[in-house]
Design a protein around this motif. Structure first.
Motif, PDB file in Angstrom:
ATOM      1  N   MET A 147       0.845  -1.211   0.000  1.00 36.83           N
ATOM      2  CA  MET A 147       0.000   0.000   0.000  1.00 36.83           C
ATOM      3  C   MET A 147       0.876   1.255   0.000  1.00 36.83           C
ATOM      4  SD  MET A 147      -3.216   1.100   2.384  1.00 36.83           S
ATOM      5  CE  MET A 147      -2.432   0.823   3.973  1.00 36.83           C
ATOM      6  N   ALA A 148       1.933   1.251   0.822  1.00 45.34           N
ATOM      7  CA  ALA A 148       2.814   2.427   0.918  1.00 45.34           C
ATOM      8  C   ALA A 148       3.512   2.708  -0.418  1.00 45.34           C
ATOM      9  CB  ALA A 148       3.842   2.230   2.028  1.00 45.34           C
ATOM     10  N   GLN A 149       3.850   1.641  -1.170  1.00 46.78           N
ATOM     11  CA  GLN A 149       4.478   1.851  -2.481  1.00 46.78           C
ATOM     12  C   GLN A 149       3.552   2.635  -3.395  1.00 46.78           C
ATOM     13  OE1 GLN A 149       7.796   0.815  -2.951  1.00 46.78           O
ATOM     14  NE2 GLN A 149       7.372   0.566  -0.778  1.00 46.78           N
ATOM     15  N   HIS A 150       2.291   2.200  -3.443  1.00 46.39           N
ATOM     16  CA  HIS A 150       1.347   2.844  -4.368  1.00 46.39           C
ATOM     17  C   HIS A 150       0.906   4.209  -3.860  1.00 46.39           C
ATOM     18  CE1 HIS A 150       1.414  -0.469  -7.082  1.00 46.39           C
ATOM     19  NE2 HIS A 150       1.360  -1.282  -6.040  1.00 46.39           N
ATOM     20  N   PHE A 151       0.775   4.322  -2.549  1.00 45.70           N
ATOM     21  CA  PHE A 151       0.436   5.626  -1.961  1.00 45.70           C
ATOM     22  C   PHE A 151       1.591   6.600  -2.207  1.00 45.70           C
ATOM     23  CE2 PHE A 151      -0.137   8.382   1.922  1.00 45.70           C
ATOM     24  CZ  PHE A 151      -1.311   8.974   1.487  1.00 45.70           C
ATOM     25  N   GLY A 152       2.813   6.111  -2.085  1.00 45.77           N
ATOM     26  CA  GLY A 152       4.006   6.940  -2.293  1.00 45.77           C
ATOM     27  C   GLY A 152       4.094   7.471  -3.727  1.00 45.77           C
ATOM     28  N   ARG A 153       3.625   6.681  -4.699  1.00 39.28           N
ATOM     29  CA  ARG A 153       3.655   7.144  -6.097  1.00 39.28           C
ATOM     30  C   ARG A 153       2.686   8.303  -6.303  1.00 39.28           C
ATOM     31  NH1 ARG A 153       4.075   0.996  -8.564  1.00 39.28           N
ATOM     32  NH2 ARG A 153       5.972   0.570  -7.365  1.00 39.28           N
TER      33      ARG A 153
ATOM     34  N   MET B 135      -5.383  11.582   3.635  1.00 37.45           N
ATOM     35  CA  MET B 135      -5.058  10.177   3.899  1.00 37.45           C
ATOM     36  C   MET B 135      -3.723  10.063   4.630  1.00 37.45           C
ATOM     37  SD  MET B 135      -5.344   6.748   1.716  1.00 37.45           S
ATOM     38  CE  MET B 135      -4.404   5.293   2.243  1.00 37.45           C
ATOM     39  N   ALA B 136      -2.745  10.870   4.237  1.00 34.12           N
ATOM     40  CA  ALA B 136      -1.439  10.825   4.921  1.00 34.12           C
ATOM     41  C   ALA B 136      -1.601  11.150   6.408  1.00 34.12           C
ATOM     42  CB  ALA B 136      -0.467  11.790   4.264  1.00 34.12           C
ATOM     43  N   ASN B 137      -2.480  12.099   6.723  1.00 35.15           N
ATOM     44  CA  ASN B 137      -2.735  12.431   8.131  1.00 35.15           C
ATOM     45  C   ASN B 137      -3.366  11.265   8.879  1.00 35.15           C
ATOM     46  OD1 ASN B 137      -1.669  14.985   8.196  1.00 35.15           O
ATOM     47  ND2 ASN B 137      -3.591  15.983   7.596  1.00 35.15           N
ATOM     48  N   THR B 138      -4.212  10.542   8.170  1.00 36.12           N
ATOM     49  CA  THR B 138      -4.851   9.376   8.791  1.00 36.12           C
ATOM     50  C   THR B 138      -3.814   8.286   9.054  1.00 36.12           C
ATOM     51  OG1 THR B 138      -6.853   9.937   7.598  1.00 36.12           O
ATOM     52  CG2 THR B 138      -6.776   7.748   8.560  1.00 36.12           C
ATOM     53  N   CYS B 139      -2.916   8.069   8.101  1.00 39.50           N
ATOM     54  CA  CYS B 139      -1.810   7.114   8.304  1.00 39.50           C
ATOM     55  C   CYS B 139      -1.032   7.522   9.549  1.00 39.50           C
ATOM     56  CB  CYS B 139      -0.836   7.122   7.126  1.00 39.50           C
ATOM     57  SG  CYS B 139      -1.526   6.607   5.544  1.00 39.50           S
ATOM     58  N   LYS B 140      -0.676   8.801   9.583  1.00 36.10           N
ATOM     59  CA  LYS B 140       0.177   9.300  10.657  1.00 36.10           C
ATOM     60  C   LYS B 140      -0.505   9.201  12.019  1.00 36.10           C
ATOM     61  CE  LYS B 140       3.107  13.246  11.862  1.00 36.10           C
ATOM     62  NZ  LYS B 140       2.846  13.076  13.301  1.00 36.10           N
ATOM     63  N   GLY B 141      -1.799   9.497  12.048  1.00 34.38           N
ATOM     64  CA  GLY B 141      -2.546   9.439  13.314  1.00 34.38           C
ATOM     65  C   GLY B 141      -2.409   8.070  13.966  1.00 34.38           C
ATOM     66  N   CYS B 142      -2.588   7.025  13.163  1.00 32.79           N
ATOM     67  CA  CYS B 142      -2.482   5.667  13.709  1.00 32.79           C
ATOM     68  C   CYS B 142      -1.032   5.309  14.025  1.00 32.79           C
ATOM     69  CB  CYS B 142      -3.079   4.645  12.752  1.00 32.79           C
ATOM     70  SG  CYS B 142      -4.822   4.373  13.071  1.00 32.79           S
ATOM     71  N   HIS B 143      -0.102   5.752  13.188  1.00 32.18           N
ATOM     72  CA  HIS B 143       1.312   5.456  13.479  1.00 32.18           C
ATOM     73  C   HIS B 143       1.712   6.077  14.812  1.00 32.18           C
ATOM     74  CE1 HIS B 143       2.188   4.783   8.913  1.00 32.18           C
ATOM     75  NE2 HIS B 143       1.578   3.769   9.486  1.00 32.18           N
ATOM     76  N   ASP B 144       1.266   7.303  15.061  1.00 27.87           N
ATOM     77  CA  ASP B 144       1.608   7.985  16.323  1.00 27.87           C
ATOM     78  C   ASP B 144       1.090   7.204  17.531  1.00 27.87           C
ATOM     79  OD1 ASP B 144       2.848   9.920  14.853  1.00 27.87           O
ATOM     80  OD2 ASP B 144       1.279  11.443  15.098  1.00 27.87           O
TER      81      ASP B 144
HETATM   82  C1  ASC Z   1       3.383   7.265   3.218  1.00 28.52           C
HETATM   83  C2  ASC Z   1       3.799   6.128   3.943  1.00 28.52           C
HETATM   84  C3  ASC Z   1       3.268   6.190   5.170  1.00 28.52           C
HETATM   85  C4  ASC Z   1       2.445   7.406   5.284  1.00 28.52           C
HETATM   86  C5  ASC Z   1       2.832   8.285   6.424  1.00 28.52           C
HETATM   87  C6  ASC Z   1       2.003   9.528   6.415  1.00 28.52           C
HETATM   88  O1  ASC Z   1       3.635   7.522   2.059  1.00 28.52           O
HETATM   89  O2  ASC Z   1       4.564   5.150   3.517  1.00 28.52           O
HETATM   90  O3  ASC Z   1       3.429   5.331   6.130  1.00 28.52           O
HETATM   91  O4  ASC Z   1       2.600   8.076   4.024  1.00 28.52           O
HETATM   92  O5  ASC Z   1       4.170   8.615   6.357  1.00 28.52           O
HETATM   93  O6  ASC Z   1       2.337  10.351   7.471  1.00 28.52           O
END
Ligand code: ASC
Length: 151
Positions: free
Chosen positions: A41-47, A137-146
């Motif tokens: 998922m991160a590969q495709h999101f990163g693109r 979406m990036a904020n949502t990723c980050k919220g859970c990572h935090d």
């Molecule tokens: C990305 C990636 C994540 C999220 C995160 C967003 O592209 O690999 O894990 O975005 O960094 O804050």
């Protein structure tokens, strides 16, 4: 008859309690599955991120293809966080995933929603829309990572 009815109740309760783990032969497979899904998922999101940030030229068709994959893959990792998968190492998964499971569920459901919005935005063929949805979406990723991922 009574016995069969009781077994059916127990079976249903078990299936509802552990739908995730039941799909994997062993907890290690569940961990490999969730890590793999998050990685892909991160590969495709990163693109998409590369286009949103201007590191790559905006390609509307590529954005849609990547967003379709992100929307699909965003549904997958969560099945790999079933009971008993918290003890498998190496992992950056924090114990809070299992002790605050309602909050974790809320987070991954939000991610799936944001991924759908990202796809909708990609389909408008408008880079500004893509940027907004990517940021959300990036904020949502980050919220859970935090909250749920170790550094
Ligand atoms: C990305 C990636 C994540 C999220 C995160 C967003 O592209 O690999 O894990 O975005 O960094 O804050």
């Amino acid at each position: 008859m009574k016995l069969i009815a009781s077994l059916a109740v127990v079976g249903t309760a078990f299936a509802m309690a552990s739908p995730a783990l039941a799909q994997f032969a062993k907890p290690e497979d569940a961990v490999k599955y969730r890590q793999s899904a998050l990685f892909v998922m991160a590969q495709h999101f990163g693109r998409i991120g590369a286009m949103a940030s201007g590191r790559a030229p905006y390609d509307a068709k590529a954005a849609i293809v990547n967003a379709e994959l992100v929307a699909m893959i965003s549904k997958l990792p969560w099945a790999g966080f079933g009971p008993g998968t918290d003890k498998v190492t190496p992992t950056r998964a924090k114990p809070e995933i299992w002790t605050e499971s309602a909050k974790f569920k809320e987070g991954h459901e939000k991610l799936v929603t944001e991924a759908e919005k990202l796809l909708t935005a990609a389909k408008t063929n408008n880079l500004d829309n893509l940027k907004v949805a990517f940021g959300a979406m990036a904020n949502t990723c980050k919220g859970c990572h935090d909250s749920f991922r170790k550094e």
